[in-house]
Write a protein that holds these residues in place. Structure first.
Motif, short mmCIF file in Angstrom:
data_model
loop_
_atom_site.label_atom_id
_atom_site.label_comp_id
_atom_site.label_asym_id
_atom_site.label_seq_id
_atom_site.Cartn_x
_atom_site.Cartn_y
_atom_site.Cartn_z
N LYS A 89 0.84 -1.21 0.00
CA LYS A 89 0.00 0.00 0.00
C LYS A 89 0.87 1.25 0.00
O LYS A 89 0.65 2.17 -0.79
N LEU A 90 1.85 1.28 0.87
CA LEU A 90 2.71 2.46 0.96
C LEU A 90 3.47 2.69 -0.34
O LEU A 90 3.57 3.82 -0.83
N ASP A 91 3.97 1.62 -0.94
CA ASP A 91 4.70 1.74 -2.21
C ASP A 91 3.82 2.32 -3.31
O ASP A 91 4.27 3.15 -4.09
N LEU A 92 2.57 1.88 -3.37
CA LEU A 92 1.65 2.41 -4.38
C LEU A 92 1.47 3.91 -4.20
O LEU A 92 1.58 4.68 -5.15
N VAL A 93 1.23 4.32 -2.98
CA VAL A 93 1.01 5.74 -2.71
C VAL A 93 2.26 6.55 -3.02
O VAL A 93 2.19 7.60 -3.67
N LEU A 94 3.41 6.07 -2.59
CA LEU A 94 4.64 6.82 -2.84
C LEU A 94 4.96 6.87 -4.33
O LEU A 94 5.43 7.89 -4.83
N ARG A 95 4.67 5.79 -5.02
CA ARG A 95 4.89 5.75 -6.48
C ARG A 95 4.03 6.80 -7.19
O ARG A 95 4.48 7.47 -8.11
N LEU A 96 2.79 6.93 -6.73
CA LEU A 96 1.87 7.85 -7.40
C LEU A 96 1.94 9.28 -6.88
O LEU A 96 1.40 10.18 -7.50
N SER A 97 2.61 9.49 -5.79
CA SER A 97 2.69 10.86 -5.30
C SER A 97 4.04 11.50 -5.62
O SER A 97 4.24 12.67 -5.33
N GLY A 98 4.92 10.76 -6.26
CA GLY A 98 6.24 11.30 -6.54
C GLY A 98 6.44 11.97 -7.88
O GLY A 98 6.84 13.13 -7.94
N PRO A 99 6.17 11.30 -9.00
CA PRO A 99 6.61 11.82 -10.29
C PRO A 99 5.93 13.10 -10.76
O PRO A 99 6.51 13.85 -11.53
N SER A 100 4.73 13.33 -10.30
CA SER A 100 3.96 14.48 -10.80
C SER A 100 2.88 14.81 -9.79
O SER A 100 2.35 13.90 -9.14
N PRO A 101 2.51 16.07 -9.68
CA PRO A 101 1.41 16.39 -8.77
C PRO A 101 0.08 15.78 -9.23
O PRO A 101 -0.85 15.64 -8.44
#
Length: 187
Positions: A89-101
């Protein structure tokens, strides 16, 4: 292959998402990113909304597959299996909150397009965690469902911390020490 082309459409949709966001992306943007006509994209998705729903579904399904794999790893102690579910779960969120707003839009449980996907994902993780806590045993006064909810709340908190990924291991170790019945599974 239809599945391969759909994956290309979803990859192009993700690329457009990072640049423009959901609202500003058009079917023409997705087609241009793929180097095909708009009508070619319509062979694989019904609309821009459908493309984004399928993209969100794919990303959540991938994370859920990682969580399920961690949950069934009989070689690992229960604590590690629980941590693996939470890490997915944490990896998904971090993956989607990093590259672009804009990519974090796929995580919005209140969004019309993705709400059901996000809610179902969290419910699936909760069921996995409940089963793990039933298997491991929880301390007196803590039901497996409560332990699962506490763990999910921990991850939601870590999602908001700049160093959340690094803190996952010590945070879950400390939390599980208070939730799991002492013994080999708690390690």
């Amino acid at each position: 292959m239809v599945a391969d082309r759909l994956e290309e459409v979803l990859d192009a949709t993700y690329d457009c998402l990072t640049r423009y966001g959901v609202r500003r992306t058009t079917m023409d943007d997705i087609a241009t990113t793929m180097g095909v006509s708009r009508s070619a994209v319509y062979q694989y998705v019904r609309s821009k909304d459908d493309a984004f729903r399928q993209l969100a579904g794919r990303l959540h399904d991938q994370a859920l597959a990682r969580a399920r794999k961690a949950a069934v790893d009989q070689e690992a102690p229960c604590a590690d299996r629980i941590r693996g579910v939470l890490a997915a779960k944490l990896d998904l969120v971090l993956r989607l909150s990093g590259p672009s707003p804009h990519t974090a839009e796929l995580l919005d449980a209140k969004a019309r397009l993705f709400g059901g996907i996000c809610t179902a994902f969290t419910a699936d993780l909760r069921r996995l965690l409940i089963r793990l806590f039933e298997e491991a045993g929880t301390r007196e006064g803590v039901e497996p469902a409560e332990a699962a909810d506490i763990c999910i709340a921990l991850v939601i908190g870590l999602e908001a911390v700049p160093d959340g990924e690094r803190l996952l291991e010590p945070a879950t170790r400390a939390l599980l020490a208070g939730l799991l019945v002492p013994g080999p599974c708690a390690r």
